[in-house]
Design an enzyme around this catalytic site. Structure first.
Site, PDB file in Angstrom:
ATOM      1  N   GLY A  63      49.543   1.619 -18.402  1.00 27.71           N
ATOM      2  CA  GLY A  63      50.511   1.623 -19.500  1.00 27.71           C
ATOM      3  C   GLY A  63      51.684   2.559 -19.307  1.00 27.71           C
ATOM      4  N   ASP A 118      50.624   6.824 -21.822  1.00 27.27           N
ATOM      5  CA  ASP A 118      51.518   6.049 -22.676  1.00 27.27           C
ATOM      6  C   ASP A 118      51.391   6.435 -24.137  1.00 27.27           C
ATOM      7  OD1 ASP A 118      48.949   4.969 -22.858  1.00 27.27           O
ATOM      8  OD2 ASP A 118      49.529   2.920 -22.356  1.00 27.27           O
ATOM      9  N   ASP A 121      45.964   8.075 -29.048  1.00 22.10           N
ATOM     10  CA  ASP A 121      45.447   7.336 -30.212  1.00 22.10           C
ATOM     11  C   ASP A 121      44.257   8.122 -30.777  1.00 22.10           C
ATOM     12  OD1 ASP A 121      45.259   5.066 -31.926  1.00 22.10           O
ATOM     13  OD2 ASP A 121      43.848   4.089 -30.599  1.00 22.10           O
ATOM     14  N   LYS A 149      49.867   8.607 -32.221  1.00 17.31           N
ATOM     15  CA  LYS A 149      49.441   8.048 -33.517  1.00 17.31           C
ATOM     16  C   LYS A 149      48.460   9.028 -34.139  1.00 17.31           C
ATOM     17  CE  LYS A 149      48.072   3.751 -32.155  1.00 17.31           C
ATOM     18  NZ  LYS A 149      47.669   2.320 -32.219  1.00 17.31           N
ATOM     19  N   PHE A 170      49.217  -1.193 -34.040  1.00 18.99           N
ATOM     20  CA  PHE A 170      48.984  -1.501 -32.631  1.00 18.99           C
ATOM     21  C   PHE A 170      50.306  -1.964 -32.026  1.00 18.99           C
ATOM     22  CE2 PHE A 170      47.786  -3.888 -28.891  1.00 18.99           C
ATOM     23  CZ  PHE A 170      46.892  -3.003 -28.296  1.00 18.99           C
ATOM     24  N   VAL A 171      50.795  -1.214 -31.046  1.00 17.79           N
ATOM     25  CA  VAL A 171      52.127  -1.486 -30.491  1.00 17.79           C
ATOM     26  C   VAL A 171      52.036  -2.013 -29.063  1.00 17.79           C
ATOM     27  CG1 VAL A 171      53.298   0.192 -31.952  1.00 17.79           C
ATOM     28  CG2 VAL A 171      52.390   0.926 -29.743  1.00 17.79           C
ATOM     29  N   ASP A 177      50.288  -2.905 -23.340  1.00 19.20           N
ATOM     30  CA  ASP A 177      49.870  -4.312 -23.323  1.00 19.20           C
ATOM     31  C   ASP A 177      49.033  -4.694 -24.525  1.00 19.20           C
ATOM     32  OD1 ASP A 177      47.556  -2.731 -22.506  1.00 19.20           O
ATOM     33  OD2 ASP A 177      46.613  -4.640 -22.022  1.00 19.20           O
ATOM     34  N   ARG A 183      53.730  -6.059 -21.327  1.00 22.09           N
ATOM     35  CA  ARG A 183      54.142  -4.793 -20.717  1.00 22.09           C
ATOM     36  C   ARG A 183      55.624  -4.819 -20.348  1.00 22.09           C
ATOM     37  NH1 ARG A 183      49.438  -1.799 -19.665  1.00 22.09           N
ATOM     38  NH2 ARG A 183      47.633  -2.979 -18.940  1.00 22.09           N
TER      39      ARG A 183
END
Ligand code: 5GP
Ligand code: MG
Length: 200
Positions: A63, A118, A121, A149, A170-171, A177, A183
């Site tokens: 990512g 990336d 979370d 986040k 959820f991005v 991805d 991506r």
């Protein structure tokens, strides 16, 4: 100042979704220009902190691909680059069991290490990766993430450098991805609900 405190808070925009992606993408969260602007200032801050220090950048696959390329070319201290593969298996948008799919190649004992990921979370990935790297005896160990986040955290973990603080969504895009797709989007956005419900 704790560098993460300078994270830029963002909300969903009503910017038009670029045409090639409008079928699957519901909304833009961070447009391409804003990503570049923030990464420029993040890189300046990191370059000031690491001035003259020989450093190993450890990037997590896959990512980080876009963020890493844009960050790296703006870092102005001597560095070497290595990758670690970490996947949380389970697929979909919920993280599952952590599996290491690629180990470090470079030695990091006595070296300054900056881990790049990336998105932060639950914190499970970076807690595991930093614990593993700390056992190898680096001179220093810090973390840098494009997105954070904080609402999703399941235990204590803060990154040292954070690009953007985002809501609990959820991005995808700019390296991130869903099921290995999206991506390539040049911006960060959220998907339309039909993407999650239709069979691949
Ligand atoms: P954590 O271990 O902190 O829960 O999650 C870290 C990893 O989960 C990230 O490296 C990323 O691969 C994945 N992840 C977490 N949130 C998102 C998200 O909103 N979108 C995407 N595409 N991946 C995410
Ligand atoms: Mg990841």
């Amino acid at each position: 100042m704790n560098s993460a405190a300078s994270a830029v808070p963002v909300r969903l925009t009503d910017l038009p979704v670029p045409a090639p992606h409008a079928g699957d993408v519901d909304a833009v969260l961070i447009p391409a220009e804003q990503l570049q602007e923030r990464i420029t200032s993040l890189a300046a801050q990191i370059s000031a902190d690491y001035a003259g220090r020989d450093t190993v950048i450890v990037a997590l696959l896959s990512g980080t691909v876009m963020f890493l390329a844009d960050l790296l070319r703006r870092l102005e201290f001597p560095l070497r680059l290595d990758f670690m593969g970490v996947s949380s298996y389970g697929g979909g948008t919920e993280s599952g069991q952590l599996v290491y799919t690629k180990e470090l190649k470079l030695g990091i004992r006595g070296r300054h290490v900056l881990v790049v990921d990336d998105i932060l979370d639950t914190g499970k990935t970076l807690r595991s990766v930093t614990a593993k790297l700390a056992e190898l005896g680096p001179a220093s160990l810090k973390t840098c993430v494009l997105l954070d986040k904080p609402e999703r955290r399941t235990g204590r973990f803060d990154a040292d450098y954070v690009g953007f603080r985002i809501p609990n969504l959820f991005v995808v895009g700019y390296g991130l991805d869903y099921d290995e797709r999206y991506r390539n989007l040049p911006f960060v956005g959220v998907l339309k609900p039909h993407v999650y419900t239709e069979p691949a």
